[in-house]
Design an enzyme around this catalytic site. Structure first.
Site, PDB file in Angstrom:
ATOM      1  N   ASP A  11     -10.111   3.167   9.665  1.00 23.60           N
ATOM      2  CA  ASP A  11      -9.385   2.199  10.493  1.00 23.60           C
ATOM      3  C   ASP A  11      -9.886   2.040  11.918  1.00 23.60           C
ATOM      4  O   ASP A  11      -9.092   1.930  12.841  1.00 23.60           O
ATOM      5  CB  ASP A  11      -7.893   2.570  10.512  1.00 23.60           C
ATOM      6  N   ASP A  17      -9.501  -3.352   1.246  1.00 26.52           N
ATOM      7  CA  ASP A  17      -9.622  -2.893   2.626  1.00 26.52           C
ATOM      8  C   ASP A  17     -11.048  -2.370   2.808  1.00 26.52           C
ATOM      9  O   ASP A  17     -11.513  -1.541   2.023  1.00 26.52           O
ATOM     10  CB  ASP A  17      -8.571  -1.797   2.888  1.00 26.52           C
ATOM     11  N   HIS A  71     -11.705   1.338   2.477  1.00 32.14           N
ATOM     12  CA  HIS A  71     -11.114   2.059   1.346  1.00 32.14           C
ATOM     13  C   HIS A  71     -12.048   2.267   0.169  1.00 32.14           C
ATOM     14  O   HIS A  71     -11.605   2.493  -0.952  1.00 32.14           O
ATOM     15  CB  HIS A  71      -9.855   1.334   0.860  1.00 32.14           C
ATOM     16  N   ASP A 120     -12.737   8.140   8.233  1.00 32.77           N
ATOM     17  CA  ASP A 120     -11.620   7.331   8.713  1.00 32.77           C
ATOM     18  C   ASP A 120     -11.856   5.865   8.388  1.00 32.77           C
ATOM     19  O   ASP A 120     -12.956   5.351   8.552  1.00 32.77           O
ATOM     20  CB  ASP A 120     -11.446   7.525  10.220  1.00 32.77           C
ATOM     21  N   ASP A 175      -6.960  -4.951   9.787  1.00 27.43           N
ATOM     22  CA  ASP A 175      -6.221  -3.701   9.611  1.00 27.43           C
ATOM     23  C   ASP A 175      -6.966  -2.530  10.246  1.00 27.43           C
ATOM     24  O   ASP A 175      -7.929  -2.019   9.684  1.00 27.43           O
ATOM     25  CB  ASP A 175      -5.980  -3.416   8.123  1.00 27.43           C
ATOM     26  N   TRP A 211       0.875  -1.179   0.000  1.00 24.06           N
ATOM     27  CA  TRP A 211       0.000   0.000   0.000  1.00 24.06           C
ATOM     28  C   TRP A 211       0.908   1.224   0.000  1.00 24.06           C
ATOM     29  O   TRP A 211       1.878   1.277   0.758  1.00 24.06           O
ATOM     30  CB  TRP A 211      -0.911   0.050   1.232  1.00 24.06           C
ATOM     31  N   GLU A 216      -2.847  -2.984  -2.665  1.00 23.71           N
ATOM     32  CA  GLU A 216      -3.998  -2.421  -1.935  1.00 23.71           C
ATOM     33  C   GLU A 216      -4.361  -1.019  -2.409  1.00 23.71           C
ATOM     34  O   GLU A 216      -3.569  -0.089  -2.318  1.00 23.71           O
ATOM     35  CB  GLU A 216      -3.669  -2.392  -0.436  1.00 23.71           C
ATOM     36  N   LYS A 264      -7.036   2.459  -2.595  1.00 23.69           N
ATOM     37  CA  LYS A 264      -7.751   3.323  -1.648  1.00 23.69           C
ATOM     38  C   LYS A 264      -8.524   4.344  -2.467  1.00 23.69           C
ATOM     39  O   LYS A 264      -8.116   4.691  -3.575  1.00 23.69           O
ATOM     40  CB  LYS A 264      -6.717   4.017  -0.757  1.00 23.69           C
ATOM     41  N   HIS A 275      -8.410  -6.709   3.898  1.00 21.30           N
ATOM     42  CA  HIS A 275      -8.046  -5.979   5.107  1.00 21.30           C
ATOM     43  C   HIS A 275      -9.348  -5.682   5.817  1.00 21.30           C
ATOM     44  O   HIS A 275     -10.109  -4.804   5.405  1.00 21.30           O
ATOM     45  CB  HIS A 275      -7.319  -4.676   4.778  1.00 21.30           C
TER      46      HIS A 275
HETATM   47  C1  RNT Z   1      -3.702   2.357   4.670  1.00 20.22           C
HETATM   48  C2  RNT Z   1      -3.838   0.919   4.391  1.00 20.22           C
HETATM   49  C3  RNT Z   1      -2.696   0.064   4.890  1.00 20.22           C
HETATM   50  C4  RNT Z   1      -2.266   0.453   6.273  1.00 20.22           C
HETATM   51  C5  RNT Z   1      -1.188  -0.420   6.841  1.00 20.22           C
HETATM   52  C6  RNT Z   1      -0.580   0.158   8.055  1.00 20.22           C
HETATM   53  O1  RNT Z   1      -4.798   3.081   4.332  1.00 20.22           O
HETATM   54  O2  RNT Z   1      -5.043   0.424   4.876  1.00 20.22           O
HETATM   55  O3  RNT Z   1      -3.045  -1.260   4.800  1.00 20.22           O
HETATM   56  O4  RNT Z   1      -3.341   0.469   7.154  1.00 20.22           O
HETATM   57  O5  RNT Z   1      -0.265  -0.680   5.867  1.00 20.22           O
HETATM   58 ZN    ZN Z   2      -5.369  -1.700   4.726  1.00 23.42          ZN
END
Ligand code: RNT
Ligand code: ZN
Length: 421
Positions: free
Chosen positions: A298, A261, A264, A296, A328, A187, A228, A230, A288
């Protein structure tokens, strides 16, 4: 709770599920086959052990919170992971970022090598764990303007290309040594805050960088590559170079996998819906598992509708083993071991829920065009005793049932974490 009383409750629950044609023993057996890759970076707020004072800012990643007790070195992080694993049923994997090497002084990211990860390897061997890996193209002065592999300056691109190459070697080393592939996920934060004037430039440069990185081939038994995407990040609101379409087309053409993810994509877009689409053509997918909340991506994973649907798609896949599951998220505002346990258990609970649905009736109703019955079977299943099945599973795997793990996390906080500040 004793295993014997849990067993009694399990037998009762088993009969209830049996009445609607669901076999709980089979479900638990299948649940055992799922492995989660647990992300090391929840343990210390994505800081790593470079000790260069590198800032996350500029990377598009933001960790908020100041909860005491974060792991400050590899020894503490491994100790915390062991605690988390003792509260998560099943055998799982550990997902490392490259900045978690044991460097003994300062080492440039282009110079990372297997030797810096010996400690992790020995620990993984001792605990019968497999390792996955990630290049770290952020939190570094050379990524300060939010561009790495697509940077217009050749020397900056070169630096990051060399870093990723060294990380793929480390992942392959894990794969060889642990006799199981290691997934190397890439990523990058690359993007622009405001109206891009030349999207073609950055995407062309990223394409060329990837071509150079993947010139070095490894056996898939050692290393599997994933990419990955986004939709946007903090500081890359207007444009992300590595978008979903970019990596999906690249991965399909080059025999790589994409990493989806959950945080994302556009909030109304369903990652669950993408699995059966992508896997018609691609061989494998990395997930992920995260929880997006407004802007956000995460937050700590909990079992919500989105995760339930995702788990249903996973257990119904023709080859579920082609879907690699990783966590993640990073939250520095709560006990970090608890954050791991809560998220990992949420995913496993989601899988078990999905395995316990009366699929025969639901699918038949759908094929017969009986929408009412289709929905009703799902609703009815919510009344069945899920808890005793889950608790029995936990106890039979030597981890605490649902109502007891939190107390263990609190004890660990009192006895271990509180001594760290
Ligand atoms: C970032 C991605 C990635 C990170 C990690 C720390 O937006 O999700 O996977 O969270 O690499
Ligand atoms: Zn991720």
């Amino acid at each position: 709770m004793e295993l014997s009383s849990a067993e009694k409750q399990y037998q009762e629950a088993k009969e209830k599920f049996f009445e609607i044609g669901v076999n709980t023993d089979e479900a638990l057996n299948r649940l055992k086959s799922f492995q989660l890759s647990i992300h090391c970076w929840q343990g210390d707020d994505v800081r790593g052990f470079e000790n260069t004072g590198g800032e996350l800012s500029g990377s598009g990643l933001q960790v908020t919170g100041n909860y005491p007790g974060r792991a400050r070195n590899a020894g503490e992080l491994r100790q915390d992971l062991e605690k988390a694993f003792s509260l998560i049923p099943g055998k799982h994997r550990v997902n490392l970022h490259s900045i978690y090497g044991e460097f003994n002084g300062q080492v440039e990211r282009t110079e990372y090598e297997p030797a810096h990860f010996r400690g992790w390897l020995e620990w993984a061997k001792a605990h019968d764990l497999k390792l996955d890996f990630n290049a770290t193209c952020f939190a570094h002065p050379k990524a300060a303007d939010g561009l790495t592999l697509s940077h217009p300056k050749k020397e900056i691109r070169k630096f990051w290309i060399e870093h990723v190459k060294s990380c793929r070697k480390i992942a392959a080393f894990f794969g060889r040594e642990l006799k199981s592939y290691s997934i190397h996920n890439l990523w990058i934060p690359d993007g622009l805050k405001d109206l891009p004037s030349d999207r073609w430039l950055y995407r062309g440069l990223l394409f060329d960088s990837l071509e150079e990185i993947f010139e070095v081939e490894f056996s898939q038994t050692q290393l599997k590559d994933s990419l990955e995407s986004k939709l946007f990040g903090i500081g890359s609101e207007a444009f992300v170079v590595g978008s979903h379409e970019f990596y999906l087309s690249y991965a399909i053409k080059k025999g790589k996998m994409v990493c989806l993810d959950l945080g994302h994509f556009h909030p109304t877009e369903s990652v669950a819906d993408k699995l059966s689409a992508i896997l018609q053509v691609s061989d494998e997918i990395l997930l992920h598992i995260s929880r997006g909340l407004r802007w956000d991506s995460d937050h700590v994973v909990i079992l919500n509708d989105e995760l339930e649907t995702l788990c249903e798609e996973i257990i119904n896949a023709l080859s579920p083993e082609k879907i690699h599951l990783a966590l993640d998220y990073f939250d520095a505002s709560m006990n970090r071991i608890g954050a791991w346990v809560l998220g990992a258990r949420a995913v496993l609970r989601g899988l078990l829920r999905a395995l316990l649905l009366p699929w025969k009736q639901i699918k038949e109703a759908e094929l017969e065009g009986d929408s009412l019955a289709k929905l009703t079977w799902r609703q009815l299943a919510k009344d069945l005793p899920f808890g005793p099945v889950w608790d029995y599973y936990c106890l039979s795997m030597n981890v605490p049932p649902e109502n007891l793990w939190l107390a263990e996390v609190k004890d660990y906080e009192k006895n271990v974490l509180s001594q760290r500040d």
